[in-house]
Write a protein that holds these residues in place. Structure first.
Motif, PDB file in Angstrom:
ATOM      1  N   GLU A  17       0.782  -1.281   0.034  1.00  0.00           N
ATOM      2  CA  GLU A  17       0.017   0.145  -0.120  1.00  0.00           C
ATOM      3  C   GLU A  17       0.873   1.278   0.184  1.00  0.00           C
ATOM      4  N   PRO A  18       1.692   1.362  -1.115  1.00  0.00           N
ATOM      5  CA  PRO A  18       2.424   2.646  -0.956  1.00  0.00           C
ATOM      6  C   PRO A  18       1.615   3.741  -1.303  1.00  0.00           C
ATOM      7  N   ASP A  19       2.096   4.865  -0.506  1.00  0.00           N
ATOM      8  CA  ASP A  19       1.532   6.391  -0.943  1.00  0.00           C
ATOM      9  C   ASP A  19       2.517   7.004  -1.657  1.00  0.00           C
ATOM     10  N   THR A  20       1.866   7.797  -2.634  1.00  0.00           N
ATOM     11  CA  THR A  20       2.961   8.281  -3.768  1.00  0.00           C
ATOM     12  C   THR A  20       3.804   9.512  -2.985  1.00  0.00           C
ATOM     13  N   GLN A  21       3.155  10.246  -1.981  1.00  0.00           N
ATOM     14  CA  GLN A  21       3.802  11.194  -1.427  1.00  0.00           C
ATOM     15  C   GLN A  21       4.580  11.016  -0.328  1.00  0.00           C
ATOM     16  N   ARG A  22       4.220   9.985   0.637  1.00  0.00           N
ATOM     17  CA  ARG A  22       4.569   9.845   2.188  1.00  0.00           C
ATOM     18  C   ARG A  22       5.496   8.673   1.881  1.00  0.00           C
ATOM     19  N   SER A  23       5.398   7.277   0.885  1.00  0.00           N
ATOM     20  CA  SER A  23       6.360   6.452   1.037  1.00  0.00           C
ATOM     21  C   SER A  23       7.621   6.626   0.612  1.00  0.00           C
ATOM     22  N   ARG A  24       8.632   5.873   1.573  1.00  0.00           N
ATOM     23  CA  ARG A  24       9.917   5.820   1.300  1.00  0.00           C
ATOM     24  C   ARG A  24      10.541   4.669   1.773  1.00  0.00           C
ATOM     25  N   LEU A  25      11.830   4.297   1.226  1.00  0.00           N
ATOM     26  CA  LEU A  25      12.515   3.179   1.721  1.00  0.00           C
ATOM     27  C   LEU A  25      13.610   3.805   2.601  1.00  0.00           C
ATOM     28  N   THR A  26      13.669   3.194   3.778  1.00  0.00           N
ATOM     29  CA  THR A  26      14.454   3.863   4.877  1.00  0.00           C
ATOM     30  C   THR A  26      16.067   3.559   4.629  1.00  0.00           C
ATOM     31  N   CYS A  27      16.312   2.528   3.575  1.00  0.00           N
ATOM     32  CA  CYS A  27      17.741   2.244   3.342  1.00  0.00           C
ATOM     33  C   CYS A  27      18.145   3.304   2.284  1.00  0.00           C
ATOM     34  N   GLN A  28      17.389   4.278   1.840  1.00  0.00           N
ATOM     35  CA  GLN A  28      17.769   5.365   0.993  1.00  0.00           C
ATOM     36  C   GLN A  28      17.977   6.742   1.669  1.00  0.00           C
ATOM     37  N   LEU A  29      17.574   6.812   2.795  1.00  0.00           N
ATOM     38  CA  LEU A  29      17.611   8.000   3.997  1.00  0.00           C
ATOM     39  C   LEU A  29      18.736   7.833   4.722  1.00  0.00           C
ATOM     40  N   LYS A  30      19.701   8.779   4.029  1.00  0.00           N
ATOM     41  CA  LYS A  30      20.882   8.737   4.928  1.00  0.00           C
ATOM     42  C   LYS A  30      20.869   9.671   6.258  1.00  0.00           C
ATOM     43  N   VAL A  31      21.216   9.479   7.325  1.00  0.00           N
ATOM     44  CA  VAL A  31      20.972  10.105   8.471  1.00  0.00           C
ATOM     45  C   VAL A  31      21.988  11.355   8.572  1.00  0.00           C
ATOM     46  N   THR A  32      21.425  12.627   8.919  1.00  0.00           N
ATOM     47  CA  THR A  32      22.385  13.980   9.072  1.00  0.00           C
ATOM     48  C   THR A  32      21.501  14.564  10.166  1.00  0.00           C
ATOM     49  N   ASP A  33      22.387  15.548  10.845  1.00  0.00           N
ATOM     50  CA  ASP A  33      21.663  16.407  11.668  1.00  0.00           C
ATOM     51  C   ASP A  33      20.310  16.926  11.235  1.00  0.00           C
ATOM     52  N   ALA A  34      20.183  17.153   9.835  1.00  0.00           N
ATOM     53  CA  ALA A  34      18.972  17.702   9.316  1.00  0.00           C
ATOM     54  C   ALA A  34      17.788  16.686   9.604  1.00  0.00           C
ATOM     55  N   LEU A  35      17.966  15.436   9.766  1.00  0.00           N
ATOM     56  CA  LEU A  35      16.879  14.477   9.971  1.00  0.00           C
ATOM     57  C   LEU A  35      16.550  14.349  11.664  1.00  0.00           C
ATOM     58  N   ASP A  36      17.195  15.183  12.329  1.00  0.00           N
ATOM     59  CA  ASP A  36      16.923  15.260  13.750  1.00  0.00           C
ATOM     60  C   ASP A  36      15.317  15.329  14.022  1.00  0.00           C
ATOM     61  N   GLY A  37      14.518  14.738  14.739  1.00  0.00           N
ATOM     62  CA  GLY A  37      13.096  14.726  14.845  1.00  0.00           C
ATOM     63  C   GLY A  37      12.237  14.064  13.587  1.00  0.00           C
ATOM     64  N   LEU A  38      12.757  13.308  12.810  1.00  0.00           N
ATOM     65  CA  LEU A  38      12.128  12.680  11.850  1.00  0.00           C
ATOM     66  C   LEU A  38      11.082  11.639  12.421  1.00  0.00           C
ATOM     67  N   VAL A  39       9.987  11.631  11.742  1.00  0.00           N
ATOM     68  CA  VAL A  39       9.027  10.680  12.160  1.00  0.00           C
ATOM     69  C   VAL A  39       8.543   9.621  11.047  1.00  0.00           C
ATOM     70  N   VAL A  40       8.537   8.546  11.358  1.00  0.00           N
ATOM     71  CA  VAL A  40       8.038   7.568  10.237  1.00  0.00           C
ATOM     72  C   VAL A  40       6.926   6.379  10.631  1.00  0.00           C
ATOM     73  N   GLN A  41       6.034   6.089   9.980  1.00  0.00           N
ATOM     74  CA  GLN A  41       5.276   5.060  10.389  1.00  0.00           C
ATOM     75  C   GLN A  41       5.454   4.002   9.635  1.00  0.00           C
ATOM     76  N   LEU A  42       5.316   2.600  10.122  1.00  0.00           N
ATOM     77  CA  LEU A  42       5.496   1.676   9.418  1.00  0.00           C
ATOM     78  C   LEU A  42       4.045   1.034   8.905  1.00  0.00           C
ATOM     79  N   PRO A  43       4.194   0.443   7.868  1.00  0.00           N
ATOM     80  CA  PRO A  43       2.734  -0.097   7.162  1.00  0.00           C
ATOM     81  C   PRO A  43       2.211  -1.157   7.948  1.00  0.00           C
ATOM     82  N   GLU A  44       1.072  -1.501   7.962  1.00  0.00           N
ATOM     83  CA  GLU A  44       0.694  -2.760   8.397  1.00  0.00           C
ATOM     84  C   GLU A  44       1.450  -4.148   8.207  1.00  0.00           C
ATOM     85  N   LYS A  45       2.158  -4.400   7.140  1.00  0.00           N
ATOM     86  CA  LYS A  45       2.802  -5.185   6.858  1.00  0.00           C
ATOM     87  C   LYS A  45       3.812  -4.990   5.755  1.00  0.00           C
TER      88      LYS A  45
END
Length: 107
Positions: A77-105
């Protein structure tokens, strides 16, 4: 280092600190966050690290490349705006406070 909030489908929240240079997926894996399987180990070759990014963060993240877009077609159930793959998000100070929700499965 960035504090990232992972919200399970059932609403359980996990707030963890993730070191700069790691990915959001590695932060979940290293902190035993349930629901992010990461079957490919972060190679962007599956969609088992799929999450929904909180709406406040959609425009603050780097854009998706074509490989991530292609893999999101296989996500649960991808969402065209909100779906991301976490393996593609590199952590930097700019991501401090990031909130992600896991799908049902994960698929």
């Amino acid at each position: 280092m960035a504090k990232i909030t992972y919200i399970e489908h059932n609403g359980t929240e996990h707030v963890v600190e993730v070191a700069n240079g790691m990915t959001v997926m590695e932060g979940a894996r290293d902190n035993s966050i349930p629901g992010i399987e990461a079957d490919c180990g972060g190679a962007c070759a599956c969609s088992t690290c799929h999450v929904y990014v909180h709406p406040d963060w959609v425009d603050r993240l780097p854009g998706k490349d074509s490989m991530e877009e292609d893999m999101l077609d296989f996500a649960y159930e991808p969402d065209t705006q909100r779906s991301r793959l976490t393996c593609q998000l590199k952590v930097t100070d700019a991501l401090d406070g990031l909130v992600v929700q896991l799908p049902e499965k994960q698929i």
